[in-house]
Motif scaffolding. Structure first.
Motif, mmCIF file in Angstrom:
data_model
loop_
_atom_site.group_PDB
_atom_site.id
_atom_site.type_symbol
_atom_site.label_atom_id
_atom_site.label_comp_id
_atom_site.label_asym_id
_atom_site.label_seq_id
_atom_site.Cartn_x
_atom_site.Cartn_y
_atom_site.Cartn_z
ATOM 1 N N UNK A 42 8.670 -29.356 -20.415
ATOM 2 C CA UNK A 42 8.155 -30.378 -21.342
ATOM 3 C C UNK A 42 6.692 -30.121 -21.718
ATOM 4 N N UNK A 43 5.937 -29.502 -20.792
ATOM 5 C CA UNK A 43 4.559 -29.141 -21.118
ATOM 6 C C UNK A 43 4.546 -28.057 -22.196
ATOM 7 N N UNK A 44 5.391 -27.035 -22.050
ATOM 8 C CA UNK A 44 5.466 -25.970 -23.054
ATOM 9 C C UNK A 44 5.895 -26.544 -24.402
ATOM 10 N N UNK A 45 6.884 -27.435 -24.387
ATOM 11 C CA UNK A 45 7.347 -28.082 -25.622
ATOM 12 C C UNK A 45 6.198 -28.836 -26.285
ATOM 13 N N UNK A 46 5.467 -29.626 -25.501
ATOM 14 C CA UNK A 46 4.376 -30.445 -26.048
ATOM 15 C C UNK A 46 3.240 -29.583 -26.581
ATOM 16 N N UNK A 47 2.864 -28.561 -25.837
ATOM 17 C CA UNK A 47 1.773 -27.675 -26.269
ATOM 18 C C UNK A 47 2.166 -26.934 -27.537
ATOM 19 N N UNK A 103 13.069 -29.150 -25.123
ATOM 20 C CA UNK A 103 13.067 -28.537 -23.804
ATOM 21 C C UNK A 103 14.221 -29.094 -22.990
ATOM 22 N N UNK A 104 14.589 -28.339 -21.939
ATOM 23 C CA UNK A 104 15.705 -28.731 -21.084
ATOM 24 C C UNK A 104 15.542 -28.050 -19.731
ATOM 25 N N UNK A 105 16.378 -28.460 -18.784
ATOM 26 C CA UNK A 105 16.376 -27.861 -17.461
ATOM 27 C C UNK A 105 17.695 -27.181 -17.173
ATOM 28 N N UNK A 106 17.656 -26.155 -16.324
ATOM 29 C CA UNK A 106 18.905 -25.509 -15.929
ATOM 30 C C UNK A 106 19.681 -26.386 -14.946
ATOM 31 N N UNK A 107 18.986 -27.273 -14.248
ATOM 32 C CA UNK A 107 19.631 -28.199 -13.313
ATOM 33 C C UNK A 107 19.549 -29.617 -13.871
ATOM 34 N N UNK A 108 20.438 -30.475 -13.429
ATOM 35 C CA UNK A 108 20.499 -31.843 -13.927
ATOM 36 C C UNK A 108 19.780 -32.864 -13.065
ATOM 37 N N UNK A 122 4.244 -37.056 -13.903
ATOM 38 C CA UNK A 122 2.991 -37.705 -14.315
ATOM 39 C C UNK A 122 1.825 -36.721 -14.352
ATOM 40 N N UNK A 123 1.837 -35.724 -13.460
ATOM 41 C CA UNK A 123 0.760 -34.728 -13.446
ATOM 42 C C UNK A 123 0.826 -33.815 -14.659
ATOM 43 N N UNK A 124 2.018 -33.514 -15.109
ATOM 44 C CA UNK A 124 2.192 -32.702 -16.316
ATOM 45 C C UNK A 124 1.692 -33.483 -17.535
ATOM 46 N N UNK A 125 2.062 -34.757 -17.591
ATOM 47 C CA UNK A 125 1.614 -35.596 -18.710
ATOM 48 C C UNK A 125 0.096 -35.771 -18.683
ATOM 49 N N UNK A 126 -0.477 -35.977 -17.499
ATOM 50 C CA UNK A 126 -1.928 -36.167 -17.389
ATOM 51 C C UNK A 126 -2.680 -34.914 -17.821
ATOM 52 N N UNK A 127 -2.170 -33.751 -17.449
ATOM 53 C CA UNK A 127 -2.810 -32.490 -17.844
ATOM 54 C C UNK A 127 -2.765 -32.322 -19.355
ATOM 55 N N UNK A 142 -5.764 -33.265 -24.827
ATOM 56 C CA UNK A 142 -5.527 -33.767 -26.171
ATOM 57 C C UNK A 142 -4.128 -33.533 -26.717
ATOM 58 N N UNK A 143 -3.151 -33.314 -25.829
ATOM 59 C CA UNK A 143 -1.778 -33.029 -26.245
ATOM 60 C C UNK A 143 -0.877 -34.191 -25.846
ATOM 61 N N UNK A 144 -0.156 -34.740 -26.823
ATOM 62 C CA UNK A 144 0.795 -35.824 -26.558
ATOM 63 C C UNK A 144 2.080 -35.262 -25.981
ATOM 64 N N UNK A 145 2.658 -35.993 -25.023
ATOM 65 C CA UNK A 145 3.938 -35.610 -24.421
ATOM 66 C C UNK A 145 4.903 -36.770 -24.597
#
Length: 166
Positions: free
Chosen positions: A30-35, A53-58, A67-72, A77-80
């Motif tokens: 999700x960070x790569x998608x947002x960036x 974005x997606x995950x290989x596992x469910x 929350x740490x990914x969103x905070x970073x 200045x990047x919205x997630x």
């Protein structure tokens, strides 16, 4: 530096369809998608891309990003805005590029990719101009791992766009 593969020109409407993939779809992808979405928007290229974005596992289907990914992202200045989901077979026809974060994800994706699929499945780190092909999972570490991921997915996004000629 680059992927060493032909860079697709997009679909018939000129839209490049890009899916970012990690294990759980809460930290790296999700960070790569947002960036990537942020950079394409800044450059006026949003209409030329479908990004997800997606995950290989469910494990985290329906969850918000870590929350740490969103905070970073916010700190930079990047919205997630993403809800976790798992990769599906249709992703291999819905996307031109399926860009994953590490070799384990790559093997999983190659295993489930339907025969005849035209999606290019590869490491997102193949586009890192610093040559760091693996985007490491920061989940069990501190904030420095998320900062490192942010810098790396930014470099990879810039290089990917450059290789697309944009």
């Amino acid at each position: 530096m680059g992927a060493g593969k032909d860079v697709a020109a997009g679909d018939s409407a000129g839209v490049h369809r890009v899916l970012f993939v990690c294990l759980g779809n809460i930290c790296r992808s999700p960070m790569a998608e947002a960036v990537f979405a942020h950079i394409t928007k800044e450059r006026g290229l949003s209409s030329q891309f479908k990004i997800d974005s997606a995950g290989t596992a469910g494990y985290h289907v329906g969850d918000s990003p870590d929350t740490r990914s969103m905070a970073t992202c916010r700190k930079n200045g990047v919205d997630v805005s993403h809800v976790g989901r798992q990769v599906s077979k249709s992703d291999f026809t819905d996307f031109d590029w399926v860009l994953c974060m590490d070799e384990s994800n790559l093997r999983d994706l190659q295993r489930i990719q339907p025969k005849g699929s035209k999606a290019k499945v590869q490491l997102f780190g193949d586009f890192d101009p610093e040559g760091d092909r693996i985007i490491r999972d920061p989940y069990y570490g501190g904030p420095e791992g998320f900062d490192r991921n942010f810098a790396q997915v930014t470099r990879c996004s810039e290089q990917f766009l450059k290789e697309l000629g944009l």
